[in-house]
Design an enzyme around this catalytic site. Structure first.
Site, PDB file in Angstrom:
ATOM      1  N   SER A  18      -9.701   2.077   2.842  1.00  0.00           N
ATOM      2  CA  SER A  18      -8.835   2.831   1.972  1.00  0.00           C
ATOM      3  C   SER A  18      -7.815   1.972   1.225  1.00  0.00           C
ATOM      4  O   SER A  18      -7.164   2.469   0.325  1.00  0.00           O
ATOM      5  CB  SER A  18      -8.067   3.858   2.805  1.00  0.00           C
ATOM      6  OG  SER A  18      -7.244   3.193   3.770  1.00  0.00           O
ATOM      7  N   LYS A  77       0.867  -1.180   0.000  1.00  0.00           N
ATOM      8  CA  LYS A  77       0.000   0.000   0.000  1.00  0.00           C
ATOM      9  C   LYS A  77       0.902   1.228   0.000  1.00  0.00           C
ATOM     10  O   LYS A  77       1.923   1.250   0.710  1.00  0.00           O
ATOM     11  CB  LYS A  77      -0.895  -0.043   1.238  1.00  0.00           C
ATOM     12  CG  LYS A  77      -1.902   1.091   1.331  1.00  0.00           C
ATOM     13  CD  LYS A  77      -2.845   0.893   2.519  1.00  0.00           C
ATOM     14  CE  LYS A  77      -3.860   2.019   2.648  1.00  0.00           C
ATOM     15  NZ  LYS A  77      -4.810   1.808   3.761  1.00  0.00           N
ATOM     16  N   SER A  88     -10.058  -0.419   7.005  1.00  0.00           N
ATOM     17  CA  SER A  88      -9.514  -0.370   5.645  1.00  0.00           C
ATOM     18  C   SER A  88      -8.818  -1.633   5.150  1.00  0.00           C
ATOM     19  O   SER A  88      -8.407  -1.682   3.994  1.00  0.00           O
ATOM     20  CB  SER A  88      -8.551   0.800   5.515  1.00  0.00           C
ATOM     21  OG  SER A  88      -9.287   1.987   5.424  1.00  0.00           O
TER      22      SER A  88
HETATM   23  N1  GLN Z   1     -13.389   4.555   6.530  1.00  0.00           N
HETATM   24  C1  GLN Z   1     -12.628   4.908   7.668  1.00  0.00           C
HETATM   25  C2  GLN Z   1     -12.136   6.325   7.557  1.00  0.00           C
HETATM   26  O1  GLN Z   1     -12.360   6.901   6.563  1.00  0.00           O
HETATM   27  C3  GLN Z   1     -11.479   3.954   7.879  1.00  0.00           C
HETATM   28  C4  GLN Z   1     -10.334   4.195   6.984  1.00  0.00           C
HETATM   29  C5  GLN Z   1      -9.157   3.345   7.342  1.00  0.00           C
HETATM   30  O2  GLN Z   1      -9.281   2.311   7.998  1.00  0.00           O
HETATM   31  N2  GLN Z   1      -7.988   3.802   6.939  1.00  0.00           N
HETATM   32  O3  GLN Z   1     -11.554   6.853   8.441  1.00  0.00           O
END
Ligand code: GLN
Length: 483
Positions: free
Chosen positions: A151, A76, A175
């Protein structure tokens, strides 16, 4: 060859059926051919990949072995990689080449992995759809009109489309698990502190945790083995021995106590997903598990608490990107204030700006007690709910997401609608617990995930339960048409 799992690749390499270089060439060609449809990569590292593959082949020829020696993966794009762009999905870091490798990257390199590239992601890991990336949205290989989740959507789409067997990802509020659910993968968020955060660009430091995304629990075990462990460079890393995860995959589920929270099945859950979750419960019962209804009474407060804590930490973490210390610098600044304002205004996208504003507001002098402190208290209540539940059960099971992957653009005008989709995943981050999502079936041709949560440092238990389930089901073997 592109259908092989990490475990199968390890066997193929050990049996000299193919070399890492051959496999790497096949996958790089596949990425070039198919990724334009998905946009799952921000950077490809062909030359480095071939170099690493050749080096892994030499190590094997010299008698070395290891499940990850010669295995192609991707990171990532928030794991720092020395000399390779680490963009975090943001214009702010479009030209950032890290001067060092993240601990996860160096550990996996030492284990012999081959890096094919850096995967697309929501900007600074903020999002659940992978639409906030400055490099464009990622498409879901199961239906190119739908989001892959976020994400870590780039890692998920690439693995689901068989462009590579596994990838690293991070989970601040879901995410890893949510994109796993949306793309028919298995993904594990480890216990907070299990995997080093050193060199992992911070979103919300008390919630962020790196982990594996792969097609099977067995492959998650293999990749986690290479990622986990104490790191003196990370003050929140925990000095606990790392068990042999692959060796722990043969435990019987006889008598395993599974807690199913009644709050998980309220309004808002797609009834077709509820039915698939019931089917997975029956499957685990057949394997000897015992089901118990439990309650997590403070779950309803988790989303508001998370969306105060995460932006608060983000507003602090992202202050370093000011065009001076790090990040994009605007052209021809008039003075210092103009430089800060325009560099940050140009470098950050709308979702990141929204979170910085919310976070700065929540932390400001007059509001700290009302928002941040209150949210921290809720966080403790959420954790206490889990501690009470784990007195009675070994794991907790429920849906990973209330709905399957939505259409691209469907939630762009309403950020809160997207925040609500995190309802089942964020509690594990607030409590620091490990969680896993695994394939449980399909709704309208789109994958659905079932989530398992366990007490601290019981990643092995999650992987074993998922592995036993996968030995008896075939959801995880389904491949998206066209890939
Ligand atoms: N959807 C959540 C956020 O926007 C989690 C994102 C994540 O786990 N990086 O914060």
């Amino acid at each position: 060859m592109h259908q092989l799992t990490l475990a199968e690749i390890a066997r193929g390499l050990a049996d000299k059926k193919f070399s890492s270089e051959e496999l790497t060439k096949v996958l790089l060609a596949r990425i070039t051919q198919l990724d334009p449809q998905l946009n799952s990569f921000i950077s490809l590292t062909e030359e480095l990949a071939l170099e690493q593959a050749k080096a892994a082949d030499v190590r094997r020829a010299n008698g070395e072995s290891g499940a990850l020696l010669g295995a192609p993966i991707a990171h990532k794009d928030l794991f720092c990689t020395q000399g390779i762009r680490t963009s975090c999905g943001s214009k702010m870091l479009d030209n950032f080449k890290a001067p060092y490798d993240a601990t996860v990257v160096s550990k996996l390199a030492a284990a012999g992995t081959v890096i094919l590239g850096k995967t697309n992601m929501d900007e600074f890991a903020m999002g659940s759809a992978n639409e906030s990336s400055w490099y464009g949205a990622v498409k879901n290989p199961w239906n190119l009109e739908h989001v892959p989740g976020g994400s870590s959507g780039g890692s998920a789409a690439a693995v689901a489309a068989r462009l590579l067997p596994a990838a690293t990802a991070t989970d601040t509020g879901g995410s890893i698990r949510q994109p796993a659910a949306f793309t028919n993968l298995t993904g594990l968020k480890p216990t907070y502190g299990r995997v080093s955060r050193w060199g992992m660009i911070a979103y919300a430091s008390s919630l962020d945790q790196g982990g594996p995304l792969a097609r099977t629990a067995e492959d998650c075990a293999i990749l986690l083995q290479g990622m986990a462990g104490f790191d003196p460079n990370d003050s929140t890393s925990i000095d606990e021995p790392v068990p042999d995860y692959a060796a722990g995959l043969n435990g019987s589920l006889q008598g395993l106590r599974i807690g199913v929270p009644k709050e998980y099945f309220g309004a808002g859950l797609d009834p077709r997903i509820a039915e698939l979750i019931q089917n997975s419960i029956k499957e685990l019962q057949k394997l000897g598990a015992v089901i118990k209804e439990i309650s997590l009474p403070n779950m309803q407060h988790a989303i508001p608490a998370y969306y105060v804590i995460a932006p608060a930490e983000a507003s602090s973490n992202l202050s370093r990107f000011d065009g001076v210390r790090f990040g994009h610098r605007c052209a021809d600044p008039k003075n210092l204030e103009d430089l800060y304002k325009r560099s940050r205004g140009e470098g950050f996208g709308p979702e990141v700006q929204r979170r910085i504003m919310v976070g700065a507001y929540a932390l400001s002098a007059g509001y700290y007690d009302a928002y941040y402190l209150k949210a921290q208290k809720i966080r403790r209540l959420v954790k206490n709910d889990f501690m009470t539940a784990f007195n009675e059960v070994d794991i907790i099971l429920g849906p990973t997401t209330p709905n399957p992957a939505w259409k691209l653009g469907a939630k762009n005008s309403d950020p809160v609608a997207a925040y609500l989709e995190d309802v089942y995943t964020i509690t594990a981050n607030l409590a620091g617990l490990p969680g896993l999502s695994m394939p449980a079936g399909f709704v309208d041709g789109l994958p659905v995930g079932v989530q398992l949560l366990a007490p601290y440092f019981q990643e092995g238990r999650l992987l074993n339960v998922a592995h036993q389930y996968q030995l008896n089901t075939d959801w995880h073997t389904r491949t998206p048409t066209g890939f």
